[in-house]
Design an enzyme around this catalytic site. Sequence first.
Site, PDB file in Angstrom:
ATOM      1  CG  HIS A 159      -1.985  -1.051   1.180  1.00  0.00           C
ATOM      2  ND1 HIS A 159      -2.866  -1.198   0.125  1.00  0.00           N
ATOM      3  CD2 HIS A 159      -2.273  -2.058   2.058  1.00  0.00           C
ATOM      4  CE1 HIS A 159      -3.658  -2.235   0.365  1.00  0.00           C
ATOM      5  NE2 HIS A 159      -3.317  -2.783   1.525  1.00  0.00           N
ATOM      6  CG  ASP A 195      -2.685  -8.283   0.498  1.00  0.00           C
ATOM      7  OD1 ASP A 195      -1.966  -8.593   1.459  1.00  0.00           O
ATOM      8  OD2 ASP A 195      -3.747  -7.619   0.615  1.00  0.00           O
ATOM      9  CG  HIS A 197      -6.561  -5.331   1.541  1.00  0.00           C
ATOM     10  ND1 HIS A 197      -5.998  -6.215   2.435  1.00  0.00           N
ATOM     11  CD2 HIS A 197      -7.757  -4.964   2.065  1.00  0.00           C
ATOM     12  CE1 HIS A 197      -6.816  -6.367   3.469  1.00  0.00           C
ATOM     13  NE2 HIS A 197      -7.891  -5.629   3.265  1.00  0.00           N
ATOM     14  CG  ASP A 284      -4.873 -10.110   3.031  1.00  0.00           C
ATOM     15  OD1 ASP A 284      -4.530 -10.597   1.934  1.00  0.00           O
ATOM     16  OD2 ASP A 284      -4.635  -8.928   3.338  1.00  0.00           O
TER      17      ASP A 284
HETATM   18  N1  Q9C Z   1      -9.483  -1.108  10.440  1.00  0.00           N
HETATM   19  C1  Q9C Z   1      -2.524  -5.257   4.021  1.00  0.00           C
HETATM   20  O1  Q9C Z   1      -3.117  -6.305   3.913  1.00  0.00           O
HETATM   21  N2  Q9C Z   1      -8.276  -1.979   6.694  1.00  0.00           N
HETATM   22  N3  Q9C Z   1      -3.114  -4.138   4.446  1.00  0.00           N
HETATM   23  C2  Q9C Z   1      -8.794  -0.975   7.510  1.00  0.00           C
HETATM   24  C3  Q9C Z   1     -10.368  -0.713   9.362  1.00  0.00           C
HETATM   25  C4  Q9C Z   1      -6.965  -1.703   6.177  1.00  0.00           C
HETATM   26  C5  Q9C Z   1      -4.519  -4.141   4.752  1.00  0.00           C
HETATM   27  C6  Q9C Z   1     -10.062  -1.481   8.135  1.00  0.00           C
HETATM   28  C7  Q9C Z   1      -6.457  -2.937   5.540  1.00  0.00           C
HETATM   29  C8  Q9C Z   1      -5.009  -2.814   5.163  1.00  0.00           C
HETATM   30  C9  Q9C Z   1      -1.074  -5.180   3.769  1.00  0.00           C
HETATM   31 ZN    ZN Z   2      -4.147  -7.165   2.435  1.00  0.00          ZN
END
Ligand code: Q9C
Ligand code: ZN
Length: 342
Positions: A159, A195, A197, A284
């Site tokens: 990210h 991933d 995301h 994930d």
């Molecule tokens: N806490 C990676 O998998 N989500 N990052 C926020 C509210 C953010 C994931 C949800 C997810 C980031 C590297």
């Molecule tokens: Zn992720």
Amino acid sequence: MLTYYSDDHHLHHGSCELMDGQLVPCFEKPQRAEHVLARVKERQLGAIHGPSDFGRAPLLRIHSAAYLDFFEGAWARWQAEQGQGDLLPYTWPARTLSERLPSSLHGQLGYYSFDAGAPITAGTWQAAYSAAQVALSAQAAIAGGAHSAFALCRPPGHHAAGELMGGYCYLNNAAIAAQAFLDQGRTKVAILDVDYHHGNGTQSIFYARNDVLFTSIHGDPVAEFPFFLGYADELGEGSGAGYNLNLPLAAGSGWDVWGAALETACQRIAAYGAEVIVVSLGVDTFKNDPISQFKLDSPDYLRMGQRIAALGLPTLFVMEGGYAVAEIGINAVNVLEGFQNA
Ligand code: Q9C
Ligand code: ZN
């Protein structure tokens, strides 16, 4: 397969993140890497090495000096202000606002981040710096002739953009490694981001370039973090037009749908004529992941590794997300074993 790992990741341990209006303990925690390391040992995947130190120069190929200086110095500034707890941003230069760089710590923190999901703690810089060196060390092993290597990076990186932290990420380990391949004479690198995301940071870094093909399979940003990048119509720009492939999938997707998307990504990578692959290895996508919505099961990760291996290319695996802590080791190492045994 060789694994690269540094204990320095323990130096990064954020307290909490915002979820559904509540402050909850960070999902991105040290036990994640411990579980993966334990599984690498249990399965006798191969030797585990500490990183070499390649210094700041390879980081500067991806991140600006101003960003690195800010990140490295932020905790000391916070302490000088008698700050309590983690350093977290709360204001960002969104639409209608300017993109000036303020002088205040929190102003600059907002400038250099896109969400409140990347807390800076006393050891965050050192942990992130070492994670980047872990990626570079695994990259060097492949440059030296290894067919594959695993960079057990924590914190993750995909990210993080050139001048932005967010989504648990600070330095883009996969992008730094991909650039190192190019700087050492390779001309075509493919990144496969699996991933859950979308890897918005990696996409943005290489969006206008054709020497890195970015491919990503992820939760549709219309409904999922990071929301503002990762759509199928983002194809690249300028000389990078046609060198960005996003495969967003609906919540609930299992191996049938996910595996078909992997096939599409792999065929694009083969058509590109990649010399080497960097896999942003987030797990994930697992059915029991606490913050994600795909339905992959543990044996599916063996299939994932097998399909990637069929490309027949030197492959660098870089650890990204994965939060079902007990299973993250099994699933990540299943990808590596599926690759290795193919
Ligand atoms: N806490 C990676 O998998 N989500 N990052 C926020 C509210 C953010 C994931 C949800 C997810 C980031 C590297
Ligand atoms: Zn992720």
